[in-house]
Design a protein around this motif. Structure first.
Motif, PDB file in Angstrom:
ATOM      1  N   GLY A 160      21.575   9.071  52.539  1.00  0.00           N
ATOM      2  CA  GLY A 160      20.965  10.385  52.661  1.00  0.00           C
ATOM      3  C   GLY A 160      21.045  11.227  51.415  1.00  0.00           C
ATOM      4  N   ARG A 161      21.468  10.652  50.303  1.00  0.00           N
ATOM      5  CA  ARG A 161      21.524  11.393  49.048  1.00  0.00           C
ATOM      6  C   ARG A 161      20.638  10.698  48.017  1.00  0.00           C
ATOM      7  NH1 ARG A 161      27.863  11.425  48.454  1.00  0.00           N
ATOM      8  NH2 ARG A 161      27.607   9.695  49.915  1.00  0.00           N
ATOM      9  N   ALA A 196      24.755  21.242  44.868  1.00  0.00           N
ATOM     10  CA  ALA A 196      25.368  21.494  46.181  1.00  0.00           C
ATOM     11  C   ALA A 196      26.455  20.462  46.454  1.00  0.00           C
ATOM     12  CB  ALA A 196      24.294  21.445  47.277  1.00  0.00           C
ATOM     13  N   GLU A 197      27.593  20.942  46.965  1.00  0.00           N
ATOM     14  CA  GLU A 197      28.697  20.053  47.295  1.00  0.00           C
ATOM     15  C   GLU A 197      28.476  19.427  48.665  1.00  0.00           C
ATOM     16  OE1 GLU A 197      32.323  22.138  47.058  1.00  0.00           O
ATOM     17  OE2 GLU A 197      32.178  22.545  44.914  1.00  0.00           O
ATOM     18  N   ASP A 232      21.616  12.397  32.999  1.00  0.00           N
ATOM     19  CA  ASP A 232      22.937  12.050  33.515  1.00  0.00           C
ATOM     20  C   ASP A 232      22.798  11.619  34.975  1.00  0.00           C
ATOM     21  OD1 ASP A 232      23.886  12.834  31.084  1.00  0.00           O
ATOM     22  OD2 ASP A 232      24.541  14.818  31.768  1.00  0.00           O
ATOM     23  N   ARG A 233      23.842  10.945  35.452  1.00  0.00           N
ATOM     24  CA  ARG A 233      23.823  10.512  36.853  1.00  0.00           C
ATOM     25  C   ARG A 233      24.203  11.705  37.740  1.00  0.00           C
ATOM     26  NH1 ARG A 233      26.761   8.027  41.016  1.00  0.00           N
ATOM     27  NH2 ARG A 233      25.642   6.290  41.992  1.00  0.00           N
ATOM     28  N   VAL A 234      23.181  12.302  38.351  1.00  0.00           N
ATOM     29  CA  VAL A 234      23.367  13.492  39.204  1.00  0.00           C
ATOM     30  C   VAL A 234      22.941  13.114  40.623  1.00  0.00           C
ATOM     31  CG1 VAL A 234      22.748  15.891  39.590  1.00  0.00           C
ATOM     32  CG2 VAL A 234      22.938  15.016  37.253  1.00  0.00           C
ATOM     33  N   ILE A 235      23.829  13.381  41.598  1.00  0.00           N
ATOM     34  CA  ILE A 235      23.552  13.075  42.999  1.00  0.00           C
ATOM     35  C   ILE A 235      23.175  14.367  43.725  1.00  0.00           C
ATOM     36  CG2 ILE A 235      24.432  12.027  45.107  1.00  0.00           C
ATOM     37  CD1 ILE A 235      24.189  10.125  42.749  1.00  0.00           C
ATOM     38  N   LEU A 236      22.026  14.358  44.398  1.00  0.00           N
ATOM     39  CA  LEU A 236      21.543  15.530  45.119  1.00  0.00           C
ATOM     40  C   LEU A 236      21.209  15.148  46.566  1.00  0.00           C
ATOM     41  CD1 LEU A 236      19.065  17.056  42.502  1.00  0.00           C
ATOM     42  CD2 LEU A 236      21.450  17.686  42.883  1.00  0.00           C
ATOM     43  N   TYR A 237      21.098  16.170  47.388  1.00  0.00           N
ATOM     44  CA  TYR A 237      20.674  15.989  48.766  1.00  0.00           C
ATOM     45  C   TYR A 237      19.198  16.384  48.883  1.00  0.00           C
ATOM     46  CZ  TYR A 237      25.528  15.273  49.762  1.00  0.00           C
ATOM     47  OH  TYR A 237      26.787  14.765  49.780  1.00  0.00           O
ATOM     48  N   ASN A 272      13.006   7.034  47.423  1.00  0.00           N
ATOM     49  CA  ASN A 272      14.386   6.931  46.930  1.00  0.00           C
ATOM     50  C   ASN A 272      15.390   7.079  48.063  1.00  0.00           C
ATOM     51  OD1 ASN A 272      13.325   6.634  44.453  1.00  0.00           O
ATOM     52  ND2 ASN A 272      14.138   8.518  43.561  1.00  0.00           N
ATOM     53  N   LEU A 273      15.034   7.895  49.079  1.00  0.00           N
ATOM     54  CA  LEU A 273      15.955   8.104  50.196  1.00  0.00           C
ATOM     55  C   LEU A 273      16.150   6.826  51.013  1.00  0.00           C
ATOM     56  CD1 LEU A 273      14.988  11.672  51.459  1.00  0.00           C
ATOM     57  CD2 LEU A 273      17.171  10.966  50.470  1.00  0.00           C
TER      58      LEU A 273
END
Length: 574
Positions: free
Chosen positions: A428-429, A569-570, A461-466, A420-421
């Motif tokens: 990078g997310r 995380a922001e 839900d559409r959640v963006i993570l690192y 996915n990366l």
């Protein structure tokens, strides 16, 4: 040379226009100031004239009301002497009204509200009358308006005088004046005059109006209650009626402290505007000269400043929207300073394009390199998974095969994250909803048997993570889904076994992962022997700790639910 001369002449015209405008500005200000003084003086004269006209117009009403007060005072002087003889008192009052056609009623009302004697033979009880109650509470001379007289039944003006004997209120005398008698006497005001006259008493009650009582409230000055004029000397002012009409108002006392007259005159008939125009004509010449100088200055500024600035702005907008650079115009009329600014901006735009191109090349190289790294890591992880798969096929020990399959699942989860990366466009997310779905699909396809017919429900839900959060989340999802498949059972009601995985984002910027499965009779014996002694739960707890979240487990006879709540995380710019 010709262009330079034209540029010089334009510059001279511009400077001359500016200096002329500056020189004539005080003259124009003086003209405007004097015009304002003249208009103000005319307005004051109109207000003073309106005061005189209002006093003259109210002269007839003043005489009627003063005579009514005199009659009431005269009656109050002899009524106490003959009140014990009602017949004599009634006869005297009736004869008094017969000799005067001005009044419609005269009578004495005692302290109990009973009409002891009056010009009418009727026996009246006014104990519930508003005027009687007011006089009894506060005995003083009053003038009120009654829409229907108690005796005559027609609108009347009632003049009342209290009778005090040794400090005790024994009653009051009332004299009624027909309302139609007001505004009917001759005065100094012409019949076709636009003057509107309103009479009101000391409580602000309107007694009469020359324009009629219908709609009289809307002809009063807005924001100035009539009570504010009580007890004050005559005054005039310009104001707005409640119908938003501008009028000149004047207030004069008719009977000081008791009755006042409010006169109003439409401002458009005051001839203030016409007088102001006649007085302002001699001032037009300097004003016109000032305007002409401003026009010259505007034309000069338009050609020398505004037009070049507008052209520069258009070129900037073109550069901002399409990154197209238009060469600067070499016009000698344009001031040298603006031409230098134009050329400087042109060089700046060229430099910005060059720097942007270099930056895009660097970002592209870094992006390609980063994706290549993730791709290689993903390939290496898949290679390890393939090796583990070979080991699983060659292994004859069931426990070893289960352990190797668990390890293989965790490696494939990591491979899914790296895939996915390098496939994502988020630099990078990771899009966690797609990641969770891919891991659950892989675990289900690898661990469920065709005959089990497990029902899978997924929503996210559409959640963006690192990556720091995506990796432990993917491993937690893999472990939780694997454990759910191990212990999934048929519901007691005979329904189909089910597995539910949801991921949602809360309002407080947290994410909640929920994995639930049905409980009951184990699907197969193979799944029943797959117990690993709680290692999966320990791994999930470790992954939750890495996410800095919390884990909640609930279980009953029908279902098992695992909930993981962790903060998202922001993103921080470095």
């Amino acid at each position: 040379m010709i262009r330079r001369l034209r540029g010089a002449s334009d510059g001279l015209a511009f400077r001359f226009g500016v200096m002329l405008a500056a020189a004539l500005l005080p003259l124009g200000l003086i003209s405007v100031s004097q015009t304002a003084v003249v208009v103000e003086k005319s307005r004051r004269n109109a207000e003073a004239n309106l005061l005189a006209m209002t006093a003259a117009a109210a002269g007839g009403e003043e005489g009627l009301l003063r005579n009514a007060f005199g009659a009431a005072q005269a009656i109050s002087s002899f009524v106490p002497l003959i009140r014990d003889d009602p017949a004599l008192c009634t006869s005297v009052l009736k004869n008094y009204l017969d000799t005067s056609s001005t009044y419609s009623f005269a009578g004495f009302i005692n302290s109990d509200g009973i009409v002891e004697c009056s010009s009418s033979p009727q026996q009246l009880n006014l104990s519930g009358n508003k005027l009687y109650l007011t006089m009894k509470e506060d005995p003083r001379p009053r003038v009120t308006m009654s829409a229907s007289g108690s005796v005559s039944g027609v609108p009347v003006i009632v003049v009342s005088i209290p009778i005090i004997n040794n400090g005790e209120f024994i009653g009051h005398v009332s004299v009624s004046l027909p309302h139609g008698h007001l505004h009917s006497r001759d005065n100094d005001v012409k019949k076709d005059s636009p003057l509107d006259l309103v009479l009101f008493n000391d409580t602000g009650e309107i007694l009469s109006a020359s324009g009629g009582m219908n709609g009289v409230e809307v002809r009063l000055p807005a924001g100035r209650p009539l009570q504010k004029f009580i007890g004050k000397p005559q005054q005039s002012f310009t104001g707005i009626t409640r119908m938003a009409e501008e009028r000149v108002f004047a207030v004069v006392p008719v009977v000081p402290g008791l009755i006042y007259a409010l006169g109003s005159w439409p401002s458009k008939v005051n001839s203030i505007t016409a007088g102001a125009i006649r007085l302002a004509i001699p001032l037009l010449f300097p004003v016109l000269m000032w305007l002409a100088s401003l026009a010259v200055a505007y034309v000069a500024v338009e050609r020398l400043v505004i037009r070049p600035t507008r052209n520069l702005r258009a070129r900037m907008l073109m550069f901002m929207r399409s990154r197209a650079i238009q060469a600067p115009r070499q016009d000698m009329i344009t001031p040298k300073e603006l031409r230098e600014i134009d050329e400087t901006w042109h060089r700046l735009a060229v430099s910005v394009l060059r720097d942007e191109a270099e930056l895009e090349d660097m970002i592209h190289d870094k992006t390609v390199l980063l994706k290549e790294v993730h791709h290689r890591v993903k390939n290496n992880l898949q290679l390890i998974a393939s090796i583990l798969n070979m080991k699983i096929r060659k292994s004859t020990n069931d426990d070893a095969r289960v352990a190797l399959r668990d390890v293989q699942g965790r490696v494939m989860s990591l491979a899914t994250v790296h895939r996915n990366l390098y496939e994502t466009s988020l630099q990078g997310r990771v899009q966690a909803d797609e990641l969770v779905k891919a891991i659950v699909d892989r675990v289900v396809s690898a661990g469920s048997l065709p005959e089990s017919r497990i029902k899978i429900r997924q929503s996210a839900d559409r959640v963006i993570l690192y990556p720091d959060q995506a990796v432990p989340l993917s491993l937690a999802v893999s472990e939780a889904a694997s454990n759910a498949l191990k212990y999934i059972g048929k519901p007691a009601n005979g329904g189909q076994p089910w597995l539910e995985v949801t991921l949602r984002e809360t309002e407080d910027a947290n994410a909640v992962l929920r994995v639930a499965n049905s409980l009951g009779e184990r699907v197969t014996e193979a799944s029943a022997s797959a117990d690993s002694g709680g290692l999966g739960s320990q791994l999930i707890a470790a992954f939750v700790a890495q996410l800095e979240g919390t884990m909640d487990v609930t279980e009953d006879t029908e279902m098992f639910v695992l909930e993981i709540n962790f903060p998202i995380a922001e993103f921080k710019e470095k």
